[in-house]
Design a protein around this motif. Structure first.
Motif, PDB file in Angstrom:
ATOM      1  N   HIS A 117       0.846  -1.196   0.000  1.00  0.00           N
ATOM      2  CA  HIS A 117       0.000   0.000   0.000  1.00  0.00           C
ATOM      3  C   HIS A 117       0.878   1.242   0.000  1.00  0.00           C
ATOM      4  O   HIS A 117       2.105   1.148   0.151  1.00  0.00           O
ATOM      5  CB  HIS A 117      -1.003  -0.020   1.162  1.00  0.00           C
ATOM      6  N   HIS A 129       1.301   3.944   1.913  1.00  0.00           N
ATOM      7  CA  HIS A 129       1.816   4.704   3.063  1.00  0.00           C
ATOM      8  C   HIS A 129       3.342   4.779   2.986  1.00  0.00           C
ATOM      9  O   HIS A 129       4.000   3.828   2.561  1.00  0.00           O
ATOM     10  CB  HIS A 129       1.365   4.053   4.378  1.00  0.00           C
ATOM     11  N   ASP A 179       5.783   4.562   4.911  1.00  0.00           N
ATOM     12  CA  ASP A 179       6.653   3.558   5.532  1.00  0.00           C
ATOM     13  C   ASP A 179       6.721   2.270   4.708  1.00  0.00           C
ATOM     14  O   ASP A 179       7.397   1.322   5.083  1.00  0.00           O
ATOM     15  CB  ASP A 179       6.239   3.273   6.991  1.00  0.00           C
ATOM     16  N   HIS A 180       6.039   2.251   3.546  1.00  0.00           N
ATOM     17  CA  HIS A 180       6.094   1.090   2.641  1.00  0.00           C
ATOM     18  C   HIS A 180       6.603   1.448   1.242  1.00  0.00           C
ATOM     19  O   HIS A 180       6.891   0.559   0.446  1.00  0.00           O
ATOM     20  CB  HIS A 180       4.712   0.420   2.555  1.00  0.00           C
ATOM     21  N   HIS A 230      -7.460  -1.608   6.025  1.00  0.00           N
ATOM     22  CA  HIS A 230      -6.481  -0.597   6.442  1.00  0.00           C
ATOM     23  C   HIS A 230      -6.842   0.696   5.721  1.00  0.00           C
ATOM     24  O   HIS A 230      -7.431   0.652   4.645  1.00  0.00           O
ATOM     25  CB  HIS A 230      -5.078  -1.089   6.054  1.00  0.00           C
ATOM     26  N   ASP A 251      -0.212  -4.054   8.828  1.00  0.00           N
ATOM     27  CA  ASP A 251      -1.062  -2.903   8.525  1.00  0.00           C
ATOM     28  C   ASP A 251      -2.503  -3.342   8.287  1.00  0.00           C
ATOM     29  O   ASP A 251      -3.029  -3.235   7.174  1.00  0.00           O
ATOM     30  CB  ASP A 251      -0.551  -2.108   7.308  1.00  0.00           C
ATOM     31  N   HIS A 275      -4.354  -0.491  12.931  1.00  0.00           N
ATOM     32  CA  HIS A 275      -3.273  -1.459  13.110  1.00  0.00           C
ATOM     33  C   HIS A 275      -3.656  -2.525  14.129  1.00  0.00           C
ATOM     34  O   HIS A 275      -4.448  -2.274  15.032  1.00  0.00           O
ATOM     35  CB  HIS A 275      -2.003  -0.728  13.555  1.00  0.00           C
TER      36      HIS A 275
HETATM   37 ZN    ZN Z   1      -0.127   1.576   6.505  1.00  0.00          ZN
END
Ligand code: ZN
Ligand code: ZN
Length: 267
Positions: free
Chosen positions: A58, A60, A62-63, A128, A150, A198
């Motif tokens: 996805h 976000h 942090d990915h 999510h 996530d 989460h």
């Molecule tokens: Zn996420």
């Protein structure tokens, strides 16, 4: 060489893992910088130039933080869902309105399996707050690896996908009490705790107690919050829920870390 899994980084400051068969090497998410991804791979004796493809769960940050640079440097295919790609591109649109380009884009649909080299990939929808978030299972050489981080809760469809995995990478994001009394603003606490937020240690423990088939050799606890969790709490909850199913060969509990890669798990 057999199938292996390496979690290069895990947590709210970046998520990246490597799933390899004898002939195919997949990067799952690109949440740390290109430089740091290469550094961590090389430290483990892995050559980044040997990667076959990048897969994205996805959009976000942090990915996807390192995605544009990794895709450019490596010129390998990027597998991503159409909606996730759009959301990612819009977020990175420059001041002239130009969208970032990925040279070798491969769009997938959640629920439709595909193959990369000798690895069968099954993306599945997770709850999510992103455009089109997915988890993955990977199958190669008789081994199945499951990824579900996530997600606000574990719906029946996700439980089905995670059956008979040899390795499970599962979110154990927060301790509910630490989150409740912790420093986050209430709106953020609500988001994390919601059905599209989460997974808590308790929610994961509930899955282990009531729905998990106990098949995995390794259970990797991932995406731990640095503010709202403690490794001992996450481990304790998982180990208690797994109970006597933890043996020398089954259900060994490992914690993925933000700053250090986990040693590769050979399957
Ligand atoms: Zn996420
Ligand atoms: Zn995340």
């Amino acid at each position: 060489m057999a199938v292996s899994l390496t979690v290069l980084a895990s947590g709210s400051r970046g998520n990246t893992a490597l799933v390899s068969s004898s002939t195919t090497r997949l990067l799952v998410d690109a949440g740390i910088s290109c430089r740091e991804t290469f550094k961590r791979m090389r430290a483990l004796g892995d050559d980044p130039r040997a990667l076959s493809a990048i897969l994205i769960t996805h959009e976000h940050s942090d990915h996807v933080y390192g995605l544009a640079m990794l895709a450019r440097k490596l010129s390998i295919p990027v597998y991503i869902s159409g909606a996730t790609h759009q959301a990612w591109a819009r977020a990175l649109r420059d001041e002239n309105g130009e969208l970032p380009q990925i040279e070798r884009l491969e769009l997938f649909c959640a629920g439709r399996k595909f193959q990369i080299g000798d690895i069968d990939v099954a993306p599945f929808t997770i709850p999510h707050d992103a455009a089109d978030p997915v988890g993955f299972t990977f199958r190669a050489e008789g081994v199945k690896v499951g990824f579900a981080t996530d997600l606000g809760y574990i719906p029946a469809s996700v439980r089905d996908h995670l059956r008979s995995c040899d390795v499970l990478v599962m979110e154990s994001n927060h301790d509910v009490e630490m989150l409740r009394v912790g420093p986050y603003p209430w709106s953020v606490k609500q988001r994390v705790m919601s059905r599209v937020g989460h997974l808590s240690n308790d929610a994961l423990a509930d899955f282990f107690s009531n729905d998990y088939d106990g098949c995995a050799a390794y259970v990797v606890l991932a995406h731990l919050s640095e503010q709202n969790n403690h490794p001992d709490l996450a481990r304790g909850a998982a180990e208690k829920a797994l109970g006597p199913r933890r043996t020398l060969l089954r259900n060994r509990v490992l914690l993925a870390e933000q700053m250090e890669p986990l040693q590769p798990l050979q399957l």
